[in-house]
Motif scaffolding. Structure first.
Motif, mmCIF file in Angstrom:
data_model
loop_
_atom_site.group_PDB
_atom_site.id
_atom_site.type_symbol
_atom_site.label_atom_id
_atom_site.label_comp_id
_atom_site.label_asym_id
_atom_site.label_seq_id
_atom_site.Cartn_x
_atom_site.Cartn_y
_atom_site.Cartn_z
ATOM 1 N N TRP A 56 1.749 9.071 -5.814
ATOM 2 C CA TRP A 56 2.539 10.899 -5.694
ATOM 3 C C TRP A 56 4.202 10.688 -6.003
ATOM 4 O O TRP A 56 4.321 12.469 -6.207
ATOM 5 N N GLY A 57 4.304 10.083 -7.119
ATOM 6 C CA GLY A 57 5.611 10.682 -8.521
ATOM 7 C C GLY A 57 6.499 10.220 -7.597
ATOM 8 O O GLY A 57 7.740 11.001 -8.181
ATOM 9 N N ALA A 58 6.678 9.617 -6.051
ATOM 10 C CA ALA A 58 8.033 9.498 -5.656
ATOM 11 C C ALA A 58 8.932 8.321 -6.549
ATOM 12 O O ALA A 58 8.783 7.596 -7.009
ATOM 13 N N ASP A 60 -10.110 4.782 -7.218
ATOM 14 C CA ASP A 60 -9.366 4.949 -8.476
ATOM 15 C C ASP A 60 -9.585 3.491 -9.508
ATOM 16 O O ASP A 60 -8.239 3.210 -9.195
ATOM 17 N N PRO A 61 -10.116 3.229 -10.576
ATOM 18 C CA PRO A 61 -9.688 2.007 -11.454
ATOM 19 C C PRO A 61 -8.532 2.206 -12.128
ATOM 20 O O PRO A 61 -7.665 0.857 -12.250
ATOM 21 N N ASP A 62 -7.535 3.577 -12.061
ATOM 22 C CA ASP A 62 -6.200 3.210 -11.876
ATOM 23 C C ASP A 62 -5.511 2.766 -10.965
ATOM 24 O O ASP A 62 -4.258 2.296 -12.000
ATOM 25 N N THR A 63 -6.217 2.633 -10.008
ATOM 26 C CA THR A 63 -5.219 1.881 -8.523
ATOM 27 C C THR A 63 -4.969 0.661 -9.194
ATOM 28 O O THR A 63 -6.290 0.161 -8.708
ATOM 29 N N PRO A 64 -3.373 0.506 -9.078
ATOM 30 C CA PRO A 64 -3.752 -1.710 -9.206
ATOM 31 C C PRO A 64 -3.832 -2.291 -7.765
ATOM 32 O O PRO A 64 -4.017 -1.286 -6.069
ATOM 33 N N ARG A 106 7.161 -4.482 -8.649
ATOM 34 C CA ARG A 106 7.081 -4.057 -10.466
ATOM 35 C C ARG A 106 6.095 -3.701 -10.518
ATOM 36 O O ARG A 106 5.425 -2.850 -11.232
ATOM 37 N N ARG A 107 4.807 -4.473 -10.427
ATOM 38 C CA ARG A 107 3.311 -4.407 -11.639
ATOM 39 C C ARG A 107 2.829 -3.427 -10.331
ATOM 40 O O ARG A 107 1.888 -2.653 -10.630
ATOM 41 N N ILE A 132 1.258 -1.187 -0.094
ATOM 42 C CA ILE A 132 0.488 -0.428 -0.564
ATOM 43 C C ILE A 132 0.287 1.447 -0.148
ATOM 44 O O ILE A 132 0.576 2.002 -0.954
ATOM 45 N N ALA A 133 1.881 1.662 0.679
ATOM 46 C CA ALA A 133 3.000 2.415 0.850
ATOM 47 C C ALA A 133 3.275 2.903 -0.650
ATOM 48 O O ALA A 133 3.234 3.726 -1.231
ATOM 49 N N LEU A 134 4.142 1.512 -1.362
ATOM 50 C CA LEU A 134 4.437 1.335 -2.801
ATOM 51 C C LEU A 134 3.728 2.140 -3.443
ATOM 52 O O LEU A 134 3.290 3.195 -4.359
ATOM 53 N N VAL A 135 2.132 1.171 -3.541
ATOM 54 C CA VAL A 135 0.906 2.651 -4.097
ATOM 55 C C VAL A 135 0.813 4.250 -4.159
ATOM 56 O O VAL A 135 0.583 4.391 -5.486
#
Length: 344
Positions: A173-175, A305-309, A190-191, A165-168
């Protein structure tokens, strides 16, 4: 009422049970009907008495575990004016507040947030507790949606629930993210958006990590004395360096030494590490989970958001919960495994 309970802290075994339904919700409480839930690593530990001097002071049994859920509002207590019966909500409760492994349960209003139809039941079932921990760890490192873009971030334990979740969030946020995970979970991180991946079993790769901010969701070692990621951060001269750890020794110290001794021991470790890090120009923080309805609402919005993995790696019927909970191999991974009342 159907529930899953712990009746013996020596074994910590989760078993199905038939228990009385909870009373009507009291002031500022919400009565909820379970739709789905998940297992967090702390749940089997608490079931065996981990942190009991702080989390379960009376060693009460039966104990109903469970920290997060997706649920439907059944009733609300006095003072709750912004929720209505039938509404779906995202749930995250501290180990002290009460368990979600029951058909119906009561929780404080601060433990729930209403969710949109676009957030699936499966995602919501595993999002709350791990999601709040991840969001609070990012904040402790000084990161937010407003300032994370372009920052070099390393996430250790990136394939677990909190790490995923932190990765997503950090990716959104652009990190720029280096994800540390086992070899078998490299494709998973990676996904989710990792720019680079590192196998934690590779000492040379670990030493070569190029990041100014470390989120450590995996214990350095049992004594918290050896930590190559923190050692590597000390060698850098860049501004804005930060190190955040969610696997601190507070609860283990309290378990072994009681409240006073445990707090004194862990407090001493924290102060020593924080002062040493400050001298090296590093922001050093431990993160302890905090219930927060506003942050829950933010998580619900992001993951609708549908774009969130997706961070869900598997879904099982609720009846499979005890077997997974009692598995000595630990919590299912990568990401979050969820257990649904109406699984297909």
């Amino acid at each position: 009422m159907k529930a899953f309970t712990i009746v013996d802290h020596n074994t910590g075994t989760l078993r199905p049970a038939d228990i009385p339904a909870p009373p009507a919700p009291s002031k500022n409480q919400v009565r909820l009907e379970l739709i789905g839930t998940s297992i967090n690593p702390i749940d089997p530990l608490v079931a065996k008495g981990y942190g009991a001097p702080l989390l379960n002071t009376k060693r009460q049994v039966p104990l109903i575990p469970g920290r997060d859920a997706v649920a439907r509002v059944v009733d609300v207590g006095q003072g709750v004016t912004d929720l209505r019966p039938g509404q779906r909500v995202l749930v995250a409760a501290s180990p002290r507040t009460g368990g979600t492994y029951a058909a119906v349960f009561n929780l404080p209003r601060k433990c729930v947030a209403p969710i949109e139809d676009s957030l699936s039941d499966a995602t919501a079932a595993g999002l709350g507790y791990a999601g709040l921990t991840a969001l609070q760890a990012l904040a402790a490192a000084g990161l937010s949606a407003d300032n994370a873009r372009g920052k070099n971030l390393c996430i250790n334990g990136a394939s677990g629930g909190v790490g995923s979740i932190a990765l997503v969030l950090a990716r959104r946020w652009g990190a720029t993210i280096t994800a540390v995970a086992s070899q078998r979970n490299q494709d998973w991180v990676r996904r989710l958006g990792a720019d680079q991946t590192v196998d934690y079993r590779d000492p040379a790769a670990m030493a070569a990590i190029n990041a100014d901010i470390i989120l450590n969701f995996a214990a350095p070692d049992d004594t918290h004395r050896k930590d190559p990621l923190l050692d590597g951060l000390r060698q850098r001269n860049s501004p804005g360096r930060a190190y955040v750890n969610t696997t601190n020794p507070l609860l283990s110290s309290v378990t072994n030494k009681g409240v006073v001794g445990g707090l004194a021991t862990s407090g001493g470790i924290y102060l020593k590490k924080r002062l040493a890090a400050r001298r090296a120009g590093i922001r050093y923080r431990w993160v302890l989970f905090k219930e927060d309805a506003e942050q829950l609402a933010y998580l619900a919005k992001v993951f609708a958001d549908p774009d969130t993995p997706t961070i869900v790696s598997g879904s099982q019927p609720l009846e499979a919960l005890p077997e997974a909970f009692n598995d000595p191999k630990g919590v299912p991974s990568p990401g979050k495994g969820v257990f649904m009342v109406d699984a297909p």
